[in-house]
Design a protein around this motif. Structure first.
Motif, PDB file in Angstrom:
ATOM      1  N   MET A 192       0.834  -1.205   0.000  1.00  0.00           N
ATOM      2  CA  MET A 192       0.000   0.000   0.000  1.00  0.00           C
ATOM      3  C   MET A 192       0.866   1.252   0.000  1.00  0.00           C
ATOM      4  O   MET A 192       0.593   2.211  -0.706  1.00  0.00           O
ATOM      5  N   LEU A 210       1.426   3.247  -5.252  1.00  0.00           N
ATOM      6  CA  LEU A 210       1.078   4.468  -5.981  1.00  0.00           C
ATOM      7  C   LEU A 210       2.283   5.401  -6.196  1.00  0.00           C
ATOM      8  O   LEU A 210       2.444   5.940  -7.297  1.00  0.00           O
ATOM      9  N   ILE A 270       4.049   4.045  -9.209  1.00  0.00           N
ATOM     10  CA  ILE A 270       3.318   4.368 -10.443  1.00  0.00           C
ATOM     11  C   ILE A 270       3.576   5.827 -10.817  1.00  0.00           C
ATOM     12  O   ILE A 270       3.846   6.152 -11.975  1.00  0.00           O
ATOM     13  N   ARG A 305      -5.214  -7.594  -3.347  1.00  0.00           N
ATOM     14  CA  ARG A 305      -6.338  -6.643  -3.352  1.00  0.00           C
ATOM     15  C   ARG A 305      -5.866  -5.196  -3.381  1.00  0.00           C
ATOM     16  O   ARG A 305      -6.557  -4.340  -3.933  1.00  0.00           O
ATOM     17  N   VAL A 306      -4.696  -4.915  -2.809  1.00  0.00           N
ATOM     18  CA  VAL A 306      -4.162  -3.546  -2.895  1.00  0.00           C
ATOM     19  C   VAL A 306      -3.937  -3.201  -4.371  1.00  0.00           C
ATOM     20  O   VAL A 306      -4.345  -2.147  -4.851  1.00  0.00           O
ATOM     21  N   LEU A 360      -5.243  -4.696  -7.079  1.00  0.00           N
ATOM     22  CA  LEU A 360      -6.467  -4.726  -7.888  1.00  0.00           C
ATOM     23  C   LEU A 360      -7.375  -3.529  -7.601  1.00  0.00           C
ATOM     24  O   LEU A 360      -7.955  -2.960  -8.529  1.00  0.00           O
ATOM     25  N   ALA A 361      -7.509  -3.157  -6.324  1.00  0.00           N
ATOM     26  CA  ALA A 361      -8.342  -1.990  -5.991  1.00  0.00           C
ATOM     27  C   ALA A 361      -7.745  -0.743  -6.643  1.00  0.00           C
ATOM     28  O   ALA A 361      -8.466   0.096  -7.187  1.00  0.00           O
ATOM     29  N   THR A 362      -6.419  -0.640  -6.607  1.00  0.00           N
ATOM     30  CA  THR A 362      -5.741   0.504  -7.222  1.00  0.00           C
ATOM     31  C   THR A 362      -5.985   0.508  -8.736  1.00  0.00           C
ATOM     32  O   THR A 362      -6.371   1.527  -9.315  1.00  0.00           O
ATOM     33  N   LYS A 389      -8.329  -1.042 -10.528  1.00  0.00           N
ATOM     34  CA  LYS A 389      -9.729  -0.838 -10.896  1.00  0.00           C
ATOM     35  C   LYS A 389     -10.115   0.640 -10.799  1.00  0.00           C
ATOM     36  O   LYS A 389     -10.794   1.177 -11.677  1.00  0.00           O
ATOM     37  N   ALA A 390      -9.673   1.296  -9.716  1.00  0.00           N
ATOM     38  CA  ALA A 390     -10.041   2.703  -9.521  1.00  0.00           C
ATOM     39  C   ALA A 390      -9.329   3.620 -10.525  1.00  0.00           C
ATOM     40  O   ALA A 390      -9.918   4.576 -11.019  1.00  0.00           O
ATOM     41  N   LEU A 391      -8.064   3.313 -10.851  1.00  0.00           N
ATOM     42  CA  LEU A 391      -7.361   4.117 -11.866  1.00  0.00           C
ATOM     43  C   LEU A 391      -8.088   4.002 -13.201  1.00  0.00           C
ATOM     44  O   LEU A 391      -8.379   5.001 -13.862  1.00  0.00           O
ATOM     45  N   HIS A 396     -11.145   3.055 -13.781  1.00  0.00           N
ATOM     46  CA  HIS A 396     -12.477   3.644 -13.685  1.00  0.00           C
ATOM     47  C   HIS A 396     -12.405   5.168 -13.837  1.00  0.00           C
ATOM     48  O   HIS A 396     -13.205   5.773 -14.561  1.00  0.00           O
ATOM     49  N   SER A 397     -11.417   5.780 -13.194  1.00  0.00           N
ATOM     50  CA  SER A 397     -11.269   7.240 -13.246  1.00  0.00           C
ATOM     51  C   SER A 397     -11.111   7.752 -14.675  1.00  0.00           C
ATOM     52  O   SER A 397     -11.610   8.822 -15.007  1.00  0.00           O
ATOM     53  N   PRO A 437     -13.635  -2.023 -15.710  1.00  0.00           N
ATOM     54  CA  PRO A 437     -12.912  -2.144 -14.434  1.00  0.00           C
ATOM     55  C   PRO A 437     -13.696  -2.824 -13.305  1.00  0.00           C
ATOM     56  O   PRO A 437     -13.139  -3.607 -12.538  1.00  0.00           O
ATOM     57  N   LEU A 487     -13.790  -5.553  -2.712  1.00  0.00           N
ATOM     58  CA  LEU A 487     -13.081  -5.448  -3.988  1.00  0.00           C
ATOM     59  C   LEU A 487     -14.050  -5.605  -5.165  1.00  0.00           C
ATOM     60  O   LEU A 487     -13.923  -4.924  -6.177  1.00  0.00           O
ATOM     61  N   THR A 534     -15.871  -0.236  -7.285  1.00  0.00           N
ATOM     62  CA  THR A 534     -16.061   0.730  -8.383  1.00  0.00           C
ATOM     63  C   THR A 534     -17.543   0.934  -8.698  1.00  0.00           C
ATOM     64  O   THR A 534     -17.941   2.008  -9.137  1.00  0.00           O
ATOM     65  N   PHE A 566     -16.787  12.781 -12.752  1.00  0.00           N
ATOM     66  CA  PHE A 566     -15.628  12.709 -11.857  1.00  0.00           C
ATOM     67  C   PHE A 566     -14.978  14.080 -11.653  1.00  0.00           C
ATOM     68  O   PHE A 566     -14.521  14.412 -10.567  1.00  0.00           O
ATOM     69  N   ALA A 603      -6.928   1.937  -0.918  1.00  0.00           N
ATOM     70  CA  ALA A 603      -6.214   1.800  -2.199  1.00  0.00           C
ATOM     71  C   ALA A 603      -7.032   2.440  -3.323  1.00  0.00           C
ATOM     72  O   ALA A 603      -6.490   3.170  -4.161  1.00  0.00           O
ATOM     73  N   LYS A 644      -7.085   6.329  -2.971  1.00  0.00           N
ATOM     74  CA  LYS A 644      -5.807   6.900  -3.385  1.00  0.00           C
ATOM     75  C   LYS A 644      -5.731   6.962  -4.911  1.00  0.00           C
ATOM     76  O   LYS A 644      -5.278   7.955  -5.488  1.00  0.00           O
ATOM     77  N   ALA A 645      -6.176   5.889  -5.560  1.00  0.00           N
ATOM     78  CA  ALA A 645      -6.110   5.840  -7.025  1.00  0.00           C
ATOM     79  C   ALA A 645      -7.047   6.874  -7.656  1.00  0.00           C
ATOM     80  O   ALA A 645      -6.673   7.552  -8.608  1.00  0.00           O
ATOM     81  N   TYR A 646      -8.263   7.015  -7.113  1.00  0.00           N
ATOM     82  CA  TYR A 646      -9.181   8.041  -7.643  1.00  0.00           C
ATOM     83  C   TYR A 646      -8.566   9.419  -7.460  1.00  0.00           C
ATOM     84  O   TYR A 646      -8.566  10.244  -8.376  1.00  0.00           O
ATOM     85  N   ALA A 649      -5.587   9.822  -9.951  1.00  0.00           N
ATOM     86  CA  ALA A 649      -5.964   9.926 -11.367  1.00  0.00           C
ATOM     87  C   ALA A 649      -6.756  11.199 -11.648  1.00  0.00           C
ATOM     88  O   ALA A 649      -6.645  11.784 -12.719  1.00  0.00           O
ATOM     89  N   LEU A 650      -7.560  11.633 -10.675  1.00  0.00           N
ATOM     90  CA  LEU A 650      -8.394  12.820 -10.888  1.00  0.00           C
ATOM     91  C   LEU A 650      -7.691  14.103 -10.454  1.00  0.00           C
ATOM     92  O   LEU A 650      -8.239  15.193 -10.592  1.00  0.00           O
ATOM     93  N   LEU A 684       0.805  10.203  -1.323  1.00  0.00           N
ATOM     94  CA  LEU A 684       0.558   8.989  -2.100  1.00  0.00           C
ATOM     95  C   LEU A 684       0.875   7.711  -1.330  1.00  0.00           C
ATOM     96  O   LEU A 684       0.435   6.641  -1.713  1.00  0.00           O
TER      97      LEU A 684
END
Lengths: 231, 341
Positions: free
Chosen positions: A36, A40, A43, A73-74, A76-78, A80-82, A84-85, A212, B55, B59, B73, B96, B99-101, B104-105, B326
């Protein structure tokens, strides 16, 4: 096509960007519980170094396991959300495939092994050919000795083990298979996101990938559930 | 879009939730994917099952929260997420993703404590409310009396020494043979019983103590049930449920009112999953009225775990510029009060 690959199914956190079938950049880090914390930032450094924004990516590739449930899951959640965004598809790539493809060109059988709980390993059996790597078995969870005994009956003589579980259970494999067992080159033993991204690119261009939300982990094993007592 | 729009994300236990809230007061959407039906078959929350569900759903709940709010968004100003305390595997999924949203946003990430989110549900329900106030946060994992001096300035006046009140409800419900989740089922059964049938002990823990203890009460209920035959117990269960509930509720209300008096505060609030209990609300209303205090509580769907309360607390932290980097982690034992250097 530019694809970000994410691999977190083992203690290795790995991220990479591939453009068509070339890895443009890759960062990997072995960490026990730091997935975790590091994912990010890695990336961010990678995209920054390549001068690519998240919106510039055409898709994502996620190693979906099997592996450590939590670290998986860390990632995959990352992922999926990237995805999706920025409204881009995700290719799901089994981690065992990633490890097998690292050994493309190896003769005989290729057997990636990852540590699972309760003295079991995740594995599958592959063979390398001119058209690439082919999987010969389903994705399995079994104990290391059971795996070695199963491989004893295989016709092909040479079996190359890879993945962190291969090193850990090497003596079991060697005892059972003797000089038929080989251990992969340590430099090709880690699941690397560059491979995930390359395999993901292939899936994305062939099938378009997944939306996603529908990307799921390949757990293989059911959750361990202790029934509750009455107090 | 005028105003400050926060996306909230909550995955600390068994609800996957996302919400959009404007200016910490207007709930534009509040989507909760409940796992109750899944965990019921195991008699309680199974952490690995909860994590897998989060999980799968994460989304989708975010997508629906954005759509229900009628936004895109890029209309969002920040992303607030519960980083703890809670089940670590469950928290990780929400953190997680948040943080990604946020990354990215290109919007700030605002880390939120689960208890402060519950407390802030009161500001969603009552935008006219202002600190200072005393809030009892009471749920399956917590029983804490919090003094809110100013926005985001907390002092913990007292907490439980053993079981949380909601935990006691769940455990006794299980003993009484009620389905999960035990709290609402026990409340239902108690409706048919006499709260004065059995006098169970109240743990006051000394004059002016603001701490709680429910383990002695739990043992008393178990001993009482053991002292009767199974046949007798069948008829006594509603009375036992009602008497147990009365013992818990009385202590919760008395100590909260004492906390308000000691702190010289006129506003008292209730928050957390157990705040949905009608008997607790009723007694609170009555006692607070007698003492000349103003009593606030959120509607039931804002009492149980939800992301609107996270987005609300997130708004105040957003104004204060409390942004995470991050490398933000989830933390099962995240402290409410972080000493600022």
């Amino acid at each position: 096509m530019r694809v970000l690959g994410i691999e977190t199914s083992t203690p290795v956190v790995s991220v990479a960007v591939a453009a068509d079938s070339q890895v443009l950049g890759e960062f990997s880090l072995t960490t026990k519980r730091g997935h975790m914390e590091h994912l990010l930032p890695l990336i961010d450094q990678l995209l920054d170094g390549l001068g690519i924004a998240v919106d510039d990516l055409d898709g994502f590739a996620a190693s979906v396991g099997p592996g450590s449930f939590t670290s998986l899951r860390v990632g995959l959640a990352t992922c999926k959300a990237l995805a999706h965004s920025v409204n881009k598809p995700v290719a799901d790539v089994p981690t065992l495939d990633v490890l097998a493809w690292e050994l493309q060109g190896t003769s005989g059988l290729i057997c990636p092994v990852l540590t699972a709980r309760r003295n079991e390993v995740y594995t599958a059996v592959y063979v390398s050919s001119h058209s690439g790597i082919k999987r010969l078995s389903s994705y399995l969870a079994l104990n290391p000795l059971g795996l070695a005994q199963r491989l004893q009956g295989e016709l092909r003589t040479k079996i190359t083990f890879t993945g962190e579980g291969a090193k850990k259970h090497w003596t079991s494999f060697q005892d059972c298979l003797e000089d038929r067992a080989f251990l992969a080159d340590p430099a090709r033993m880690l699941p690397r996101a560059g491979q995930t991204a390359i395999l993901g690119t292939e899936i994305l261009s062939r099938e378009g990938g997944k939306e996603p939300g529908s990307v799921e982990a390949l757990y293989i094993k059911s959750p361990a559930i202790r029934r509750r007592s009455s107090r | 879009m005028p105003g400050t729009w926060m996306l909230g994300i909550e995955t600390s236990c068994d609800e996957t939730s996302a919400a959009v809230v404007r200016d910490g007061s207007y709930v534009a959407s509040n989507v909760v994917a409940s796992q109750i039906a899944i965990h019921r078959q195991y008699g309680g929350v199974v952490p690995e099952v909860a994590s897998r569900q989060h999980l799968e759903k994460i989304t989708y709940v975010v997508e629906k929260a954005i759509n229900d709010a009628g936004l895109g968004f890029h209309d969002l100003d920040g992303v607030a997420v519960t980083v703890g305390p809670g089940l670590i595997g469950a928290l990780l999924v929400g953190v997680a993703a948040a943080k990604a949203y946020s990354y990215a946003l290109k919007r700030p990430l605002v880390p939120i404590h689960h208890l402060e989110a519950h407390l802030y549900a009161n500001f969603l329900a009552h935008p006219e409310l202002t600190p200072p106030l005393v809030c009892l946060v009471v749920s399956g994992g917590h029983t804490s009396l919090i003094f809110l001096k100013n926005h985001l300035e907390y002092e913990i006046l007292g907490a439980t020494r053993d079981d949380a009140a909601g935990e006691a409800f769940d455990k006794i419900a299980r003993v009484l043979g009620l389905p999960y989740p035990g709290g609402p089922a026990l409340e239902e059964l108690a409706r048919q019983g006499d709260p004065q049938a059995v006098h169970f002990p109240r743990a006051w823990l000394g004059k002016n103590s603001l701490e709680f203890s429910f383990s002695g009460l739990k043992t008393a209920v178990l001993n009482y049930l053991k002292s009767n035959s199974e046949e007798e117990n069948k008829h006594l269960l509603p009375d036992v449920a009602a008497s147990f509930q009365a013992a818990v509720v009385e202590v919760l209300v008395e100590k909260t009112i004492l906390a308000a008096k000691l702190g010289g505060v006129r506003d008292v609030c209730l928050a957390g999953g157990v705040a949905a209990n009608s008997t607790l609300r009723e007694l609170f209303k009555q006692k607070a009225g007698q003492e000349g205090l103003k009593f606030y509580f959120p509607e039931k769907k804002l009492c149980t775990d939800n992301a609107a309360m996270v987005a609300c607390a997130g708004y105040y932290h957003y104004l204060a510029g409390d942004f995470a980097s991050l490398n933000q982690e989830a933390c099962a034992n995240y402290p409410l009060i972080v000493s600022k250097s």
